[in-house]
Design a protein around this motif. Structure first.
Motif, PDB file in Angstrom:
ATOM      1  N   ARG A   1     -12.536   7.454 -51.038  1.00 31.49           N
ATOM      2  CA  ARG A   1     -11.814   8.178 -49.913  1.00 31.49           C
ATOM      3  C   ARG A   1     -11.641   9.552 -50.775  1.00 31.49           C
ATOM      4  O   ARG A   1     -10.748   9.637 -49.726  1.00 31.49           O
ATOM      5  CB  ARG A   1     -10.440   7.359 -50.757  1.00 31.49           C
ATOM      6  CG  ARG A   1     -10.592   5.904 -50.625  1.00 31.49           C
ATOM      7  CD  ARG A   1      -9.053   5.893 -48.865  1.00 31.49           C
ATOM      8  NE  ARG A   1      -9.497   4.140 -48.897  1.00 31.49           N
ATOM      9  CZ  ARG A   1      -8.669   3.414 -49.374  1.00 31.49           C
ATOM     10  NH1 ARG A   1      -7.548   3.742 -50.557  1.00 31.49           N
ATOM     11  NH2 ARG A   1      -8.212   2.021 -48.768  1.00 31.49           N
TER      12      ARG A   1
ATOM     13  N   HIS B   1       0.912   6.848 -47.602  1.00 41.97           N
ATOM     14  CA  HIS B   1       0.023   7.957 -47.368  1.00 41.97           C
ATOM     15  C   HIS B   1       0.018   8.582 -46.318  1.00 41.97           C
ATOM     16  O   HIS B   1       1.323   8.661 -46.012  1.00 41.97           O
ATOM     17  CB  HIS B   1      -1.171   6.443 -46.280  1.00 41.97           C
ATOM     18  CG  HIS B   1      -2.651   7.305 -46.246  1.00 41.97           C
ATOM     19  ND1 HIS B   1      -3.258   8.059 -46.599  1.00 41.97           N
ATOM     20  CD2 HIS B   1      -2.804   7.899 -44.598  1.00 41.97           C
ATOM     21  CE1 HIS B   1      -4.053   8.769 -45.916  1.00 41.97           C
ATOM     22  NE2 HIS B   1      -3.625   8.812 -45.022  1.00 41.97           N
TER      23      HIS B   1
ATOM     24  N   THR C   1      -4.180   6.432 -51.354  1.00 38.14           N
ATOM     25  CA  THR C   1      -3.585   5.528 -50.989  1.00 38.14           C
ATOM     26  C   THR C   1      -3.660   4.966 -49.265  1.00 38.14           C
ATOM     27  O   THR C   1      -3.527   5.831 -49.121  1.00 38.14           O
ATOM     28  CB  THR C   1      -2.839   5.529 -51.719  1.00 38.14           C
ATOM     29  OG1 THR C   1      -2.152   3.628 -51.575  1.00 38.14           O
ATOM     30  CG2 THR C   1      -1.063   6.214 -51.235  1.00 38.14           C
ATOM     31  N   ASN C   2      -3.836   3.848 -49.693  1.00 42.57           N
ATOM     32  CA  ASN C   2      -3.848   2.907 -48.259  1.00 42.57           C
ATOM     33  C   ASN C   2      -2.571   2.079 -47.823  1.00 42.57           C
ATOM     34  O   ASN C   2      -2.362   1.841 -46.979  1.00 42.57           O
ATOM     35  CB  ASN C   2      -4.782   2.348 -47.376  1.00 42.57           C
ATOM     36  CG  ASN C   2      -4.976   1.094 -48.714  1.00 42.57           C
ATOM     37  OD1 ASN C   2      -4.155   0.627 -49.623  1.00 42.57           O
ATOM     38  ND2 ASN C   2      -6.221   0.003 -47.942  1.00 42.57           N
TER      39      ASN C   2
ATOM     40  N   ASN D   1      -1.192  10.092 -52.466  1.00 41.22           N
ATOM     41  CA  ASN D   1      -0.645  10.027 -50.889  1.00 41.22           C
ATOM     42  C   ASN D   1      -2.291  10.024 -49.930  1.00 41.22           C
ATOM     43  O   ASN D   1      -1.994   9.312 -49.041  1.00 41.22           O
ATOM     44  CB  ASN D   1       0.401  11.151 -51.019  1.00 41.22           C
ATOM     45  CG  ASN D   1       1.952  10.092 -52.225  1.00 41.22           C
ATOM     46  OD1 ASN D   1       1.776  11.494 -52.280  1.00 41.22           O
ATOM     47  ND2 ASN D   1       2.711   9.905 -51.474  1.00 41.22           N
TER      48      ASN D   1
END
Length: 394
Positions: free
Chosen positions: A227, A187, A181-182, A178
């Motif tokens: 990320r 998210h 991810t985008n 979570n």
């Protein structure tokens, strides 16, 4: 054990589902027996000698602190015999550090100017004890008084389970996915993903099978490799040390760990198959690092260390490989090794580390040998971390 009814599923999807359900039910049953009625882990208490050692103090000093009121008596006190919970030791560190002549004597947290240490454990050869070692190091460092974040990047989520968390049962199914991810509806900020564990000082960003989706999402382009680095940056001020358990392959999850890491440890069993696999793994990693450098995003590691695991000192062929590795790679091989031990295997069967076991649960000599070995590996890691901060090794 009562025999279960035969499996009568007629289609592949029903068969795999029934087997999955049976396995999950059995695993939950084992956890229920091993942990507590509510399926939550509880850290064992520590006898006075062990408690003093963890605080790097003497037993007479600890007794004096109780007698003069510096420290309250531990809850578990019978006569003159005391034992301490992990929570009490964590609280005692706060009290003692405020009164110490030198700040940081009992709370070895990083100070201003000391960068967050992010150590990634990676290899794509299964059976290298990567997850087991990562979890043991996280437990060791938390018991030493550090604020540790364990990030589980493996969709199999073994490290998450060893920390007493079942993502699909807790916290609304939030995992490190979570934070990576985008996708707007999935998210979540890193702060919401991180959860405390049963061990004070240790938090975890848990994993789950949904992490595999990150692989698919990364094919659409974008800055996926950074990320994790960005997610860690959001919580950097809350921790001293981050340990990353990577999946056993070089994929986008391992790569995003490499980008975030300040140092890397490659667990390696002393066998020709493991050596060959590790050489191939590092060759692929080198190609990725070169690509990043070509795109003006070079990655630097303070340390790249190999940790020999499943070491059997009495096994001649494996010891020849240990000597070979030390000769070939010199100081890139850690001085200490992780011994192969059935005690570790038995502990991990119930998703525990050696630090969670009481001596009475094992042969005393076996426990002392394995515990001392893990402490030595942990101390070597601590020394490297403190040197990176510009401190003298403890």
């Amino acid at each position: 054990m009562e025999m279960p009814p035969p499996i009568e599923a007629s289609t592949p999807e029903d068969l795999t589902r029934e087997i999955s359900d049976r396995l999950r039910s059995a695993i939950d049953g084992l956890m229920l027996q091993s942990f507590a009625p509510d399926m939550s882990k509880v850290m064992r208490d520590f006898p006075a000698a062990e408690a003093a050692s963890l605080l790097r103090a003497s037993q007479p000093f600890l007794r004096k602190c109780h007698q003069n009121g510096t420290l309250p008596e531990p809850q578990n006190t019978t006569g003159t015999r005391r034992s301490y919970s992990a929570k009490e030791l964590w609280e005692f560190r706060q009290i003692l550090d405020k009164q110490a002549r030198t700040s940081g004597s009992y709370l070895p947290w990083r100070q201003d100017g000391e960068p967050l240490q992010v150590w990634q454990f990676m290899n794509f050869k299964g059976g290298s004890a990567k997850t087991t070692t990562t979890v043991h190091m996280s437990h060791f460092l938390a018991l030493q008084g550090f604020r540790v974040l364990l990030i589980d990047l493996d969709p199999q989520h073994s490290a998450t389970g060893m920390c007493g968390i079942i993502p699909e049962h807790e916290y609304g199914d939030l995992t490190i996915y979570n934070a990576l991810t985008n996708l707007p509806d999935l998210h979540e900020p890193m702060e919401k993903v991180i959860q405390p564990t049963f061990l004070p000082g240790l938090s975890i960003a848990p994993a789950g099978v949904r992490l595999g989706n990150f692989q698919l999402e990364s094919r659409g382009g974008g800055e996926f490799a950074t990320r994790l680095q960005q997610a860690i940056g959001r919580v950097a001020d809350q921790f001293d040390i981050v340990l990353i358990d990577s999946p056993p392959q070089l994929d986008i999850l391992t790569i995003t760990g490499m980008v975030a890491a300040t140092s890397v440890i490659v667990p390696l069993a002393p066998s020709m198959l493991d050596l060959d696999s590790t050489a191939e793994f590092l060759d692929l990693a080198s190609e990725f690092l070169a690509t990043m450098a070509q795109h003006n995003q070079p990655i630097f590691f303070d340390k790249l260390k190999f940790l020999i695991t499943r070491d059997e000192p009495k096994d001649g062929p494996s010891q020849k490989l240990v000597v070979f590795l030390r000769t070939l790679l010199a100081d890139h091989v850690m001085a200490n090794t992780c011994l192969k031990s059935t005690a570790i295997q038995d502990a991990t069967f119930t998703k525990q580390s050696i630090y969670e076991l009481n001596k009475r649960e094992l042969n005393r000599d076996t426990y002392d040998r394995v515990r001392s070995n893990m402490d030595d590996v942990g101390q070597e890691l601590r020394n490297m971390i403190e040197v990176a901060w510009g401190r003298e090794a403890g």
